[in-house]
Design a protein around this motif. Structure first.
Motif, PDB file in Angstrom:
ATOM      1  N   VAL A 104       0.968  -1.297   0.137  1.00 24.35           N
ATOM      2  CA  VAL A 104       0.020  -0.052   0.051  1.00 24.35           C
ATOM      3  C   VAL A 104       0.851   1.387   0.072  1.00 24.35           C
ATOM      4  N   GLY A 105       2.095   1.131   0.623  1.00 28.99           N
ATOM      5  CA  GLY A 105       2.790   2.358   0.839  1.00 28.99           C
ATOM      6  C   GLY A 105       3.561   2.850  -0.409  1.00 28.99           C
ATOM      7  N   GLY A 107       2.213   1.169  -3.703  1.00 31.22           N
ATOM      8  CA  GLY A 107       1.304   0.661  -4.833  1.00 31.22           C
ATOM      9  C   GLY A 107       2.057  -0.177  -5.565  1.00 31.22           C
ATOM     10  N   TYR A 108       3.246  -0.619  -5.301  1.00 30.80           N
ATOM     11  CA  TYR A 108       4.006  -1.586  -6.204  1.00 30.80           C
ATOM     12  C   TYR A 108       3.320  -3.106  -6.003  1.00 30.80           C
ATOM     13  N   PRO A 338      12.704   8.390 -12.153  1.00 33.14           N
ATOM     14  CA  PRO A 338      11.239   8.092 -12.336  1.00 33.14           C
ATOM     15  C   PRO A 338      10.415   8.784 -13.441  1.00 33.14           C
ATOM     16  N   ARG A 339      10.988  10.199 -13.542  1.00 38.59           N
ATOM     17  CA  ARG A 339      10.081  10.869 -14.553  1.00 38.59           C
ATOM     18  C   ARG A 339      10.867  10.564 -15.963  1.00 38.59           C
TER      19      ARG A 339
ATOM     20  N   HIS B  62      -1.013   7.117   1.637  1.00 34.17           N
ATOM     21  CA  HIS B  62       0.402   7.103   0.677  1.00 34.17           C
ATOM     22  C   HIS B  62      -0.189   7.410  -1.040  1.00 34.17           C
ATOM     23  N   ASN B  82      -1.538   2.263 -10.102  1.00 34.75           N
ATOM     24  CA  ASN B  82      -1.295   2.980  -8.760  1.00 34.75           C
ATOM     25  C   ASN B  82      -1.167   4.152  -8.795  1.00 34.75           C
ATOM     26  N   HIS B  84       1.037   7.266  -6.694  1.00 37.07           N
ATOM     27  CA  HIS B  84       1.580   7.591  -5.572  1.00 37.07           C
ATOM     28  C   HIS B  84       2.657   8.606  -5.651  1.00 37.07           C
ATOM     29  N   LYS B  86       4.258  10.547  -4.044  1.00 35.51           N
ATOM     30  CA  LYS B  86       5.499  10.714  -3.163  1.00 35.51           C
ATOM     31  C   LYS B  86       6.461   9.556  -3.751  1.00 35.51           C
ATOM     32  N   ASN B  87       6.276   8.827  -4.624  1.00 36.95           N
ATOM     33  CA  ASN B  87       7.058   7.723  -4.960  1.00 36.95           C
ATOM     34  C   ASN B  87       8.361   8.046  -5.528  1.00 36.95           C
ATOM     35  N   MET B  88       8.051   9.481  -6.331  1.00 35.97           N
ATOM     36  CA  MET B  88       9.063  10.085  -7.261  1.00 35.97           C
ATOM     37  C   MET B  88      10.131  10.358  -6.573  1.00 35.97           C
ATOM     38  N   GLU B  90      11.278   8.944  -4.015  1.00 37.44           N
ATOM     39  CA  GLU B  90      12.159   7.765  -3.424  1.00 37.44           C
ATOM     40  C   GLU B  90      12.670   6.787  -4.485  1.00 37.44           C
ATOM     41  N   GLY B  91      12.735   7.552  -5.723  1.00 35.81           N
ATOM     42  CA  GLY B  91      13.217   6.828  -6.831  1.00 35.81           C
ATOM     43  C   GLY B  91      12.215   6.055  -7.575  1.00 35.81           C
ATOM     44  N   LEU B  92      10.921   5.799  -7.115  1.00 32.59           N
ATOM     45  CA  LEU B  92       9.974   4.985  -7.637  1.00 32.59           C
ATOM     46  C   LEU B  92       8.925   5.846  -8.825  1.00 32.59           C
ATOM     47  N   GLN B  93       8.287   5.165  -9.559  1.00 32.36           N
ATOM     48  CA  GLN B  93       7.351   5.638 -10.325  1.00 32.36           C
ATOM     49  C   GLN B  93       6.159   6.100  -9.662  1.00 32.36           C
ATOM     50  N   THR B  96       2.507   3.114 -11.651  1.00 30.05           N
ATOM     51  CA  THR B  96       2.779   1.822 -12.303  1.00 30.05           C
ATOM     52  C   THR B  96       1.527   1.144 -12.658  1.00 30.05           C
ATOM     53  N   GLY B 148       6.836  15.864 -16.414  1.00 24.75           N
ATOM     54  CA  GLY B 148       7.177  14.393 -15.870  1.00 24.75           C
ATOM     55  C   GLY B 148       7.107  13.234 -16.874  1.00 24.75           C
TER      56      GLY B 148
END
Lengths: 356, 356
Positions: A104-105, A107-108, A338-339, B62, B82, B84, B86-88, B90-93, B96, B148
């Protein structure tokens, strides 16, 4: 540039049908069922934490395709499941399923798994968990009406969790009964093949109905159900699909998973919308009684609920490291930045042309 | 025993991230976007055939996880996605996605695909398809606010379908603008990096807003929008997340995908529930006009709808044979006899012990 954490997140765990069979066999069917039942019971006890919604169903003339999501705020799960009674005649599964567990944190998704086998296990585990608090004390004999793909899992769950050792089998197709009896030989059961549903119910303290076909709407008639019996009715799980004669329900105490969904799908769709039922989780938490006296007829009107799939997937996920039966699937796009999704796609061209 | 047909159904096509990149590059980005847009337009024209429901969202602090199913009665599709923001960091998409295409007749899934890349393509294709009927005639210059992961796809879609050749870029993070400009160099655009949203909008006939963060709720203010402009607002796609100042909406003609969903998620959540909007499909069928005069301000309040994913997956599925970029996944349990799921699991034990 990219954190190690992010690097590994793009590969999700995948449990194939082959992996699932290996996991179940390595752990043992009984232990797997008991483990899933324990997880379901654990999650039913914290029922209030979960997002709950009736499953999202796409009905057609052929059958139904459903999505069943839920979340406890930390982990999200959903199952895809179809129900196509006509499939069997074409050599296909009536019910197939797969499911996903996500964080959930972020979304992956973290796990993708086959769930045809896992659904059979969690359905049987749920039935047996319900019967532990609803069946008459010391029940040893169970009638099983409907001897299809779910029947052996039900039998093993009731043996493991309740000590059932006598099975009275009936199916409109005697081939199914022969198959079920052969599969359960040497599993510690006394097995009686019966010529009718009525004969199957004779002397049984528990009656399990797990039929698939929409066209046989009254599997169990009122005259077959004596005082003190527990009915585990799991085949009536779709609008227009029921198994029990209405009169049985009227003299029973009825237990359900999630009332709004069971009103639509369960055997209680035959009853007024305000007919009293008890949600099973309230029995698990001790807020409501299960069976209260020996003469009581109890019905578990099981239709299958998303939290059970959540529990089964969590149980499975916890087994992966020890068993090692999974693959990693490249399912989540994971650009360095990520972007820069576009850049990731374009860089793939350079890699490809270098390789060529 | 088992039909050849049944035999092959248990292995579903899987398009990984790597496969998707290869397919897009092999076909070409422009041609892929155009192909997906054509499929979406085709499916929007037969809108009435589809099962439609607002997506099923699981919100948390989140972000959100959503399931988006639809079916035309023959093919069923759903997407998991998803969001999120805030993911960006943290290096995440931020977004997704993956999706599944199924046969309504059997309920069996036939295709599982990554959809992070495919969602970017279908979102851009939908925006450009809308702009074809809403943007002022002869539009060449587009402002893009938010540079983005979605921005390059939008730019290429508007170039391919509308002939946009001038881009005015702005992002609160200049790194994103630099990245977008670098990625689109040598693609036939004149690119102007702007220091503010207001500067970006100057002289643009089309304004695209594609921002991700919930906290910047007014990306576009009323003073930035002159007569005759088309606004392609795709970042306001979540309850509580909007991009346009309310006054802009009040003097615009607003076009949406599926009204019940856009009322919840789109920029029109700022307006009364009875504020008139036009569903885009009615323009595609000719039942409603698109742009009617040069001074008109048009807004495409895009949030993304399940039919677009259905269309994208169908387009993808049709490319698999020619490109060959897919794997087969053992995801559907396939016993020799459909009712013998248990026997299949147990026979796996014999196979394993023979092999050992």
């Amino acid at each position: 540039m990219q954190s190690k954490n992010a690097k590994s997140l793009n590969l999700i765990h995948f449990v194939s049908v082959d992996d699932m069979m290996k996991i179940v066999l390595e752990i043992g069917v009984e232990k797997t069922i008991a483990g899933v039942a324990a997880q379901i019971e654990h999650d039913f006890r914290r029922w209030a934490l979960f997002d709950k919604t009736p499953r999202l169903a796409a009905h057609s003339d052929h059958g139904v395709i459903e999505l069943m999501p839920t979340s406890d705020g930390e982990v999200y799960a959903f199952k895809y499941v179809n129900g196509h009674p006509k499939n069997m005649k074409e050599g296909l599964q009536t019910v197939t399923a797969f499911g996903v567990l996500s964080d959930v944190g972020t979304g992956y998704p973290v796990l993708l798994s086959e769930m045809t086998i896992l659904t059979a296990i969690r359905t049987a585990a749920t039935s047996a968990m319900a019967a532990k608090v609803l069946a008459p004390a010391g029940a040893r004999c169970m009638a099983m009406i409907g001897n299809g793909a779910q029947s052996e899992f039900q039998a093993m769950a009731f043996k493991t969790l309740l000590g059932i050792d006598t099975l009275r089998l009936y199916d409109i197709d005697s081939y199914a009964t022969d198959k079920c009896a052969a599969n359960l030989a040497n599993r510690g059961f006394q097995i009686i093949k019966c010529a009718s549903a009525k004969e199957a119910t004779e002397g049984a303290q528990i009656i399990t109905t797990c039929t698939a076909d929409k066209q046989y709407a009254t599997i169990l008639t009122d005259d077959m159900v004596g005082a003190g019996v527990h009915i585990n009715a799991i085949g009536g799980d779709c609008p227009g699909k029921t198994e029990l004669q209405r009169e049985i329900l009227l003299r029973s105490d009825i237990f359900v998973e999630y009332t709004p969904q069971t009103r639509i799908e369960g055997d209680i769709q035959q009853l007024p919308a305000d007919h009293p039922v008890t949600e099973l989780w309230t029995v698990m938490t001790g807020d409501a009684p299960g069976r209260t006296h020996a003469e009581q007829i109890t019905v578990f009107d099981g239709v299958g609920f998303a939290i059970e799939d959540f529990s089964a997937l969590r149980y499975l996920h916890a087994q992966l490291e020890a068993t090692g039966h999974f693959e990693r699937l490249d399912m989540i796009a994971d650009p360095n930045e990520p972007r820069d999704l576009w850049g990731m796609v374009m860089r793939a061209a350079k890699t490809a042309s270098k390789a060529a």
